[in-house]
Every structure is written in C-alpha cells, then in structure tokens.
Design an enzyme around this catalytic site. Structure first.
Site, PDB file in Angstrom:
ATOM      1  N   GLY A   1      28.909 -51.727 120.196  1.00 43.83           N
ATOM      2  CA  GLY A   1      28.665 -53.151 120.054  1.00 43.83           C
ATOM      3  C   GLY A   1      29.839 -53.937 120.608  1.00 43.83           C
ATOM      4  O   GLY A   1      29.764 -54.535 121.684  1.00 43.83           O
TER       5      GLY A   1
ATOM      6  N   CYS B   1      31.956 -54.761 110.902  1.00 44.22           N
ATOM      7  CA  CYS B   1      31.328 -54.276 109.663  1.00 44.22           C
ATOM      8  C   CYS B   1      32.174 -54.599 108.440  1.00 44.22           C
ATOM      9  O   CYS B   1      33.392 -54.571 108.501  1.00 44.22           O
ATOM     10  CB  CYS B   1      31.175 -52.758 109.709  1.00 44.22           C
ATOM     11  SG  CYS B   1      30.027 -52.209 110.943  1.00 44.22           S
TER      12      CYS B   1
ATOM     13  N   ASP C   1      27.079 -44.122 116.081  1.00 45.25           N
ATOM     14  CA  ASP C   1      26.930 -45.577 116.135  1.00 45.25           C
ATOM     15  C   ASP C   1      28.144 -46.290 115.532  1.00 45.25           C
ATOM     16  O   ASP C   1      28.360 -46.263 114.329  1.00 45.25           O
ATOM     17  CB  ASP C   1      25.656 -45.962 115.366  1.00 45.25           C
ATOM     18  CG  ASP C   1      25.474 -47.465 115.288  1.00 45.25           C
ATOM     19  OD1 ASP C   1      26.120 -48.186 116.067  1.00 45.25           O
ATOM     20  OD2 ASP C   1      24.684 -47.915 114.431  1.00 45.25           O
TER      21      ASP C   1
ATOM     22  N   ARG D   1      17.258 -56.907 107.796  1.00 40.21           N
ATOM     23  CA  ARG D   1      17.945 -55.638 108.045  1.00 40.21           C
ATOM     24  C   ARG D   1      18.683 -55.173 106.799  1.00 40.21           C
ATOM     25  O   ARG D   1      18.864 -54.004 106.563  1.00 40.21           O
ATOM     26  CB  ARG D   1      18.935 -55.817 109.198  1.00 40.21           C
ATOM     27  CG  ARG D   1      19.727 -54.563 109.506  1.00 40.21           C
ATOM     28  CD  ARG D   1      20.582 -54.771 110.735  1.00 40.21           C
ATOM     29  NE  ARG D   1      21.074 -53.522 111.244  1.00 40.21           N
ATOM     30  CZ  ARG D   1      22.269 -53.023 110.958  1.00 40.21           C
ATOM     31  NH1 ARG D   1      23.080 -53.650 110.153  1.00 40.21           N
ATOM     32  NH2 ARG D   1      22.635 -51.872 111.472  1.00 40.21           N
TER      33      ARG D   1
END
Ligand code: XMP
Length: 494
Positions: free
Chosen positions: A393, A322, A360, A435
């Site tokens: 992830g 990220c 998450d 997204r």
C-alpha cells in the site's frame, strides 16, 4: 523449505529483524532471474507484486500499471456506489485488449464534447458511431482523435466530423472473432495503416474492435498480466458481508473481472459462505480470503473451505497506516506470520492442494519522511519466508498512478501524497465501515490512520526499479527463481 535459524523459531520477528545469508556462488547475472509466481491457484504473475485495495492506492490507473508490469491491482470498494468500483475495473479490462468487446459507441447526433468526455473517463478517443448510439444498430462511421483535434466548437455533431461507413475498412466477425484469430485482425489493421479496426457481424453491427495502440503496448510490456483474450487482468475487493458482496461480485463478473479478494482486517466466517456462493455461480473467478496470521486460522479456513479458496492473504495490522495492533492489541509481527502461515500451507498441501500466500503489508514502514526508501529486500524476505506475492500500500501510494493529488509539504520541504488506512476515521466515513464490521455501531474505534508518503513520480519508472531490486537480491544469493529461494534461503536474525 527455507532454513529458519533456531533463534527465530517460535519468536515474533519483522522483516527488519532478519537477513538472508548468501551461501552459494552465483554464476549468472541479474537478468537471468525469473520472478514468475502464482497469485492464486490458477493465476500466474511474472512479477510478484500486488497493489492493495485501498482508496489512496488502487483504482483503474494503478491496476493498469500493475498489470502492464506483470503484477496485479486489486480495486478498493470504498466508493459511494458499486457501479463506480466496477467502472474502474472496466477501465482495466478495456485498456489493452486484443478484441475489445462491448466497445463504447456514440450516435451521429452526439457531439465532439461527448468524445472528449469518453477520453476523460476511459483514456481513448476512437469511437465507433452507430445509427442509434448502441451496439444494436448498424455501423454509421467512426470518430478518431484526428477528426476532432482542431475542432473548437464542442457542440458540433459527430455526423459532421466522422469518417462515414462507406469509407471504412472493417473486418468480418466470421473471419476474426469467431475463429479467435487476433492475428488476422492485426494484419488488416497494419496493411491498411489504420488506428482502429472495427469488426462487424453479417448485419453490419459492431461486435468488437482492435486498436493499433494496443498492439504497440503489447510489444512494450512483455511481462503484462493478461487473460486469454489479451485483456489485462484485475481483481476487486469485496466486503465480507454476503448481501452486498453478492451484488458487487455479480456486477464484477459481468464486467469480465478475474477475481475477488473477500476483504476483512481479520478473516470473518461469512467469507466462507461468500466464497462458496462465488464458486458455485462464477467458477471462473479466483477467490482470495483473509486476512489471517496464524497456523490455526489457516487450518480452520482450509478445513472448511479449501475448495472455495484460491489464495490466502496474511497480515493483521503490520501496514504503515495500520492501528489494529496498537488500538486493539490484535495482530503480530509480519515476517513471523508469513513464515508460520507459509509453513502450515506447505504441510497441508497433500491434503488440500497448493494454496498461494499473499504477504500483505509492512513491506516498509515510513515513519520519517525523507528516510523512507523503497526496500526491495523486504519483498525478497517475504518470498523467502513462503509468500508467493507481496501486497503493498504505502510503497505505491506516492506514485502518479494512485488516486489523489500530490502536494508540497512545507514542513518536510518536499512533495507528498496522502495515504490513509481503510480503517481510519476518514475512510470509514466514506464507506470503509463495512470492512471493519462496525457499520451498525455508533461507537467507532479507528483501526487506521492518515499519513503522508513521499511523492515518487511515475510508476512506470519506479516499478521496474523495484523489480530489478528484487531480482538483484535473488541473484546475490544465487537463486534463479522464487522456488529455489523458498527451498534454500538461509534466514537468520540480525
Ligand atoms: P503497507 O505497509 O504496504 O500495508 O502500507 C498495506 C496493507 O495495510 C492494510 N490496511 C490496514 N490495516 N488498519 C489496519 O490495521 C487500516 O486502516 C488499514 N488499511 C489498510 C491492508 O491489508 C493493506 O493491504
């Protein structure tokens, strides 16, 4: 409610900043710990693990792994077409089933090569043969691996190799499917030592099949996440844009999907409209909204749409790939976000009912390859802070079951796999732009990066270790289940 040390109140903290203090005297072994949890309001999991909807993490193979081991996989939507995504979901729904409805069929004029193609695509060889190659015509025979394994000529027509109808033992729809009696079908299969049993209607058309390999798989994976029909469960992710999400969700529903995560790096108002549409049109689908990371955001979503929302996903920018926090100054430390959202959801439970939280991202941050170890304790911390499940992830991207090939990294002297943020330039170039809500913009600010993660081998070895690790950490603290952990964990700063 777990105890949060006063020094942590109103502070920002990551998983690495906290520890869980054991203050019970455990009198049971690790195997007694039960990790059963809720992924959404109605959907229970035996393992609190969810794989991220990212194109280097979850397609069919990963979703099958996750579901077999008691978690769930969410298939990403960064494909070139909606159908490609739905095909991946279908692989999961077809993989292990009681009755496999809508089985793939071929005609007597199809070739041996067509059977190999089916195996490449779906992973099985047994194919019923019907007169015209559709389910609308009569059964002509069956082709199984045994019939083609020594065939060299790929162009041989299946009518030459199939076991013809008159030699087949089949089951009647009336006696099996109509009574939802899988046991009856299994008995016929076993008694006759068959690999595949076809179920036909009164016109001798195939309506379903049952496979022996599925029965054995059922015995091998007692934790598996399955629907009422014994098919593995899976979710897909969909964009937060009404028009395209509507088409995607409609197709997913037809494929037998269990639910949808309406995805955005920061929850977007249109999600509520999509969620409402879903609940009105497909009431059986479970709908997850997100991402959120503050009490205010949780309250806004629940106030406007609690009846359309079956779980909330928490985490803005904590993931290993990220850049939302660094680039846009948006997001926060993940552990404090999970705590705050968990707290408000609990507080609002009398008003809106129970809404599970999915923690998450950020389960571990692999900065230096080689020092990147799996941390089951981070998952326990997420659960203790109020999450019902952890979405991962980077931790899963190095497994055999994630998309992409492993390669040797000469700098690090080890095998690696590529892991990329869905907001990275590379991913956006495919389809990910949707997204991030920037599809129409010429100037694009990447919100993610491409990194390498260590190759971790088979998930069928790795995930059981992770499960054992989480169980062991609950056992050390004397908790037999997630509920006890959430009620009594003692969370302190390190
Ligand atoms: P981990 O830490 O498990 O995190 O690798 C996975 C989660 O990261 C999110 N994600 C992104 N966040 N930019 C972001 O800010 C991105 O490009 C990106 N791609 C994925 C996502 O929520 C995932 O589950």
């Amino acid at each position: 409610m777990a105890k949060l040390h006063p020094e942590l109140e109103n502070k920002e903290f990551w998983y690495k900043d906290i520890t869980l203090i054991p203050n019970r005297l455990p009198d049971f072994e690790r195997d007694r710990v039960d990790l059963t949890t809720y992924f959404t309001k109605r959907l229970k999991l035996k393992t609190p693990f969810v794989s991220s909807p990212m194109d280097t993490v979850t397609e069919g193979e990963m979703a099958i792994l996750m579901a077999l081991l008691g978690g769930i996989g969410v298939i990403h939507y960064n494909f070139l077409t909606i159908d490609e995504q739905i095909e991946e979901a279908e692989k999961v729904k077809r993989f292990e089933a009681g009755f496999v409805f809508n089985p793939v069929v071929l005609s007597p004029q199809n070739t041996v090569k067509d059977v190999y193609d089916i195996n490449d695509k779906y992973g099985f060889f047994s194919v019923p043969i019907t007169e015209d190659g559709t389910l609308n015509s009569k059964l002509s025979g069956i082709v199984t691996h045994r019939d083609i394994r020594y065939r060299k000529d790929m162009e041989t027509e299946l009518k030459e190799v199939m076991t013809p109808r008159e030699k087949l033992i089949v089951a009647k729809k009336l006696e099996t499917v109509d009574k939802n009696d899988l046991q009856a079908a299994n008995e016929i299969l076993r008694k006759n030592n068959l690999d595949t049993l076809m179920i036909v209607d009164k016109d001798d058309k195939v309506v379903a099949l049952v496979a022996d390999s599925d029965i054995r798989k059922n015995e091998q994976f007692p934790l598996a996440t399955k629907d009422e029909n014994k098919q593995l469960r899976t979710f897909i992710a969909a964009e937060s844009r009404f028009k395209i999400a509507k088409e995607r969700i409609g197709k997913g529903y037809d494929a037998g999907l269990d639910g949808v995560i309406i995805d955005a790096s920061v929850a977007f108002k249109e999600q509520l409209e999509i969620a409402k549409y879903c609940k009105e049109n497909f009431p059986n689908l479970e709908i997850v909204l997100g991402n959120v990371d503050s009490a205010e955001m949780v309250e806004k979503i629940l106030k406007e749409g609690s009846q359309h929302c079956d779980a909330l996903k928490v985490g803005i920018g904590p993931g290993a790939a990220c850049m939302t926090q660094q680039e846009l100054g948006t997001g926060r430390a993940q552990a404090s976000a999970v705590w705050e959202c968990g707290e408000v959801v609990k507080k609002l439970e009398p008003k809106y009912g129970f809404i599970p939280i999915i923690a998450d991202g950020g389960i571990k941050i692999p900065d230096i390859i080689g020092q990147d170890v799996a941390k089951p304790g981070d998952i326990t911390k997420a659960l203790a802070l109020g999450a019902q499940t952890a979405m991962m992830g980077s931790l899963l991207a190095g497994l055999d079951e994630s998309p992409g090939e492993k390669e040797f990294d000469y700098e690090e002297n080890r095998m690696v796999k590529k892991y990329r943020g869905m907001g990275s330039t590379e991913a956006i170039e495919k389809r990910g732009a949707l997204r991030y809500g920037i599809e129409k913009m010429k100037i694009r600010i990447p919100e993610g990066k491409v990194i390498k993660v260590p190759y971790r081998g088979s998930g069928y070895d790795f995930i059981p270790q992770l499960i054992a690790g989480v169980k062991q950490s609950l056992q050390k603290q004397g908790f037999k289940n997630i509920k006890e952990l959430q009620e009594e964990a003692d969370i302190r700063p390190i």
